[in-house]
Scaffold this motif. Structure first.
Motif, PDB file in Angstrom:
ATOM      1  N   SER A   1      34.172  -6.413 -51.587  1.00 42.38           N
ATOM      2  CA  SER A   1      34.486  -4.983 -51.565  1.00 42.38           C
ATOM      3  C   SER A   1      33.218  -4.145 -51.492  1.00 42.38           C
ATOM      4  CB  SER A   1      35.315  -4.601 -52.794  1.00 42.38           C
ATOM      5  OG  SER A   1      34.599  -4.883 -53.997  1.00 42.38           O
ATOM      6  N   ALA A   2      32.181  -4.506 -52.253  1.00 44.23           N
ATOM      7  CA  ALA A   2      30.923  -3.763 -52.196  1.00 44.23           C
ATOM      8  C   ALA A   2      30.251  -3.913 -50.840  1.00 44.23           C
ATOM      9  CB  ALA A   2      29.989  -4.236 -53.305  1.00 44.23           C
ATOM     10  N   LEU A   3      30.289  -5.113 -50.305  1.00 41.46           N
ATOM     11  CA  LEU A   3      29.750  -5.360 -48.966  1.00 41.46           C
ATOM     12  C   LEU A   3      30.447  -4.484 -47.933  1.00 41.46           C
ATOM     13  CD1 LEU A   3      28.241  -7.193 -46.800  1.00 41.46           C
ATOM     14  CD2 LEU A   3      30.289  -8.643 -46.913  1.00 41.46           C
ATOM     15  N   ARG A   4      31.765  -4.495 -47.947  1.00 38.09           N
ATOM     16  CA  ARG A   4      32.526  -3.755 -46.929  1.00 38.09           C
ATOM     17  C   ARG A   4      32.360  -2.251 -47.087  1.00 38.09           C
ATOM     18  NH1 ARG A   4      38.036  -7.476 -46.559  1.00 38.09           N
ATOM     19  NH2 ARG A   4      37.149  -9.046 -45.134  1.00 38.09           N
ATOM     20  N   THR A   5      32.200  -1.782 -48.311  1.00 42.25           N
ATOM     21  CA  THR A   5      31.961  -0.354 -48.513  1.00 42.25           C
ATOM     22  C   THR A   5      30.674   0.070 -47.820  1.00 42.25           C
ATOM     23  OG1 THR A   5      33.158  -0.284 -50.603  1.00 42.25           O
ATOM     24  CG2 THR A   5      31.528   1.435 -50.220  1.00 42.25           C
ATOM     25  N   ARG A   6      29.612  -0.721 -47.991  1.00 40.41           N
ATOM     26  CA  ARG A   6      28.342  -0.386 -47.358  1.00 40.41           C
ATOM     27  C   ARG A   6      28.446  -0.487 -45.830  1.00 40.41           C
ATOM     28  NH1 ARG A   6      22.915  -0.215 -49.006  1.00 40.41           N
ATOM     29  NH2 ARG A   6      23.852   0.183 -51.035  1.00 40.41           N
ATOM     30  N   VAL A   7      29.042  -1.554 -45.340  1.00 43.24           N
ATOM     31  CA  VAL A   7      29.149  -1.729 -43.894  1.00 43.24           C
ATOM     32  C   VAL A   7      30.042  -0.646 -43.294  1.00 43.24           C
ATOM     33  CG1 VAL A   7      29.967  -3.266 -42.065  1.00 43.24           C
ATOM     34  CG2 VAL A   7      28.671  -4.209 -43.989  1.00 43.24           C
ATOM     35  N   ARG A   8      31.113  -0.279 -43.998  1.00 41.00           N
ATOM     36  CA  ARG A   8      32.006   0.770 -43.500  1.00 41.00           C
ATOM     37  C   ARG A   8      31.264   2.097 -43.355  1.00 41.00           C
ATOM     38  NH1 ARG A   8      35.425   0.712 -47.364  1.00 41.00           N
ATOM     39  NH2 ARG A   8      36.512  -1.129 -46.560  1.00 41.00           N
ATOM     40  N   SER A   9      30.361   2.384 -44.276  1.00 37.22           N
ATOM     41  CA  SER A   9      29.608   3.633 -44.175  1.00 37.22           C
ATOM     42  C   SER A   9      28.725   3.638 -42.933  1.00 37.22           C
ATOM     43  CB  SER A   9      28.759   3.848 -45.428  1.00 37.22           C
ATOM     44  OG  SER A   9      27.675   2.933 -45.493  1.00 37.22           O
ATOM     45  N   TRP A  10      28.179   2.456 -42.587  1.00 35.22           N
ATOM     46  CA  TRP A  10      27.387   2.376 -41.352  1.00 35.22           C
ATOM     47  C   TRP A  10      28.284   2.547 -40.132  1.00 35.22           C
ATOM     48  CZ3 TRP A  10      24.846  -2.807 -43.201  1.00 35.22           C
ATOM     49  CH2 TRP A  10      23.917  -2.526 -44.204  1.00 35.22           C
TER      50      TRP A  10
END
Length: 288
Positions: A13-22
Motif C-alpha cells: 500500500s505504501a509503495l502504490r501510494t508513492r507510485v500513484r502520486s508519480w
C-alpha cells in the motif's frame, strides 16, 4: 533499520501510494529488482534506469522461493544499510523492502512456471530456480507496475526468462538489459564473490579468460562441438567443479549444431570454487 532520510516502503500500500502520486504527475517509472548485497553492477542498472525514466524504484528482497534446501539462503549476504546508502547516492527515488511474510503469507499457493529459455543450463542444475524467479518477479511487477524494468546481462538466461514472462503474461513493461559489470581482472561482479578467499578470488578470474577464448574460437570459425570441448576441459582444469560450459543461440538459448555457428550466440558457464558458485557469459558472433 535504514534511516528515515532514505525514501523507502515496506508494504504494497505504501509503495502504490508513492507510485500513484508519480503517475498522477504523468511521470514514468523504472524498476530495478535486487536481492541486496549491492555492487557496482546493480548500481549501474539504477543509473541506466535514471537515464530512461522519471522515477526509479529498487527492491531488496532475498527470495526464498529461488533457493532449494541446502543452498545459501541463510548465508546470503544482507547489507541493508550499505545498500541503502549506495541507492541514495545513485539517486534512486524509492527503496521497496517487502518482507517474506508479506510476499508469501500463510496459505500462499500460487506460482509461475515457464519453459522455453527456462529449460536447461541453470535449470538443469537448479530445477527450482526459474519458477521461484518467475513467481517473485510477477508479484513485484504487479506491486510496482513499472513502465520499464532493468536486469543485468550477467544473469543472461534469467534475462531471457523475464522477457518471455513479460511477453507471455502481457505485462505492459519494457525490459532493458545492462551490461555485465566486471572487476579489473574481468571477473563478473556478483554478491557471492564475497564468499571467495584470496586464493579462490585469484583463480576466479580464469572464468573470464576461458569464455573469451571460447567466444573467439567460435568467431574464427571453429565448430561449436570442438570449441565447447576445449572450453570445458579448460574449466575442469581451473575450477573445483563445472556445472556447464555451453554455447547457445543468443536469442532463444536453443542448442546449436556441432559445426561453425551461423547466428549470434552466447557462451555461458557455471563453475564452482569451494562452496561458491560463479556464473558468467558473453556474446559470440559468427565469422564475418
Amino acid at each position: 533499520m535504514i534511516t528515515q532520510q532514505i525514501p523507502h516502503a515496506t508494504t504494497v500500500s505504501a509503495l502504490r501510494t508513492r507510485v500513484r502520486s508519480w503517475r498522477d504527475d504523468r511521470l514514468t517509472v523504472g524498476f530495478v529488482p535486487t536481492m541486496g548485497a549491492l555492487h557496482e553492477g546493480h548500481i549501474s542498472l539504477v543509473r541506466l534506469a535514471k537515464a530512461q525514466c522519471d522515477r526509479v524504484v529498487a527492491s531488496i528482497f532475498v527470495n526464498p522461493k529461488q533457493f532449494a534446501a541446502g543452498e545459501d539462503l541463510d548465508a546470503y549476504p544482507r547489507t541493508l544499510i550499505d545498500d541503502a546508502e549506495k541507492l541514495t547516492d545513485a539517486r534512486c527515488d524509492l527503496i521497496y523492502l517487502p518482507t517474506s511474510e508479506a510476499m508469501y503469507p500463510d496459505g500462499y499457493s500460487a506460482g509461475v512456471t515457464l519453459t522455453g529459455p527456462a529449460l536447461g543450463l541453470e535449470a538443469a542444475v537448479r530445477p527450482h530456480f526459474f519458477d521461484g524467479v518467475a513467481t517473485v518477479v510477477t508479484k513485484l511487477f504487479n506491486q510496482v507496475r513499472p513502465d520499464m524494468a532493468f536486469f543485468g546481462e550477467k544473469d543472461y538466461q534469467q534475462l531471457l526468462v523475464i522477457r518471455q514472462l513479460v511477453k507471455d503474461l502481457d505485462f505492459p513493461i519494457n525490459v532493458l538489459a545492462g551490461e555485465t559489470g566486471r572487476a579489473k581482472d574481468g571477473l563478473a561482479l556478483s554478491s557471492r564473490n564475497a564468499y571467495l578467499d584470496a586464493d579462490q578470488r585469484a583463480r576466479a578470474s580464469q572464468l573470464n579468460v576461458i569464455l573469451k577464448a571460447f567466444a573467439a574460437a567460435l568467431g574464427s570459425g571453429a565448430g561449436r562441438a570442438e570449441a565447447t570441448a576445449t572450453a570445458q576441459a579448460s574449466a575442469r582444469a581451473a575450477f573445483d567443479g563445472v556445472d556447464y560450459v555451453e554455447a547457445r543461440c543468443a536469442a532463444t538459448l536453443a542448442e546449436l549444431d556441432d559445426g561453425p555457428i551461423d547466428r549470434p550466440a552466447r557462451v555461458l558457464a557455471a563453475v564452482r570454487l569451494g562452496s561458491t558458485r560463479l556464473i558468467d557469459n558473453m556474446a559470440a558472433n559468427p565469422p564475418a
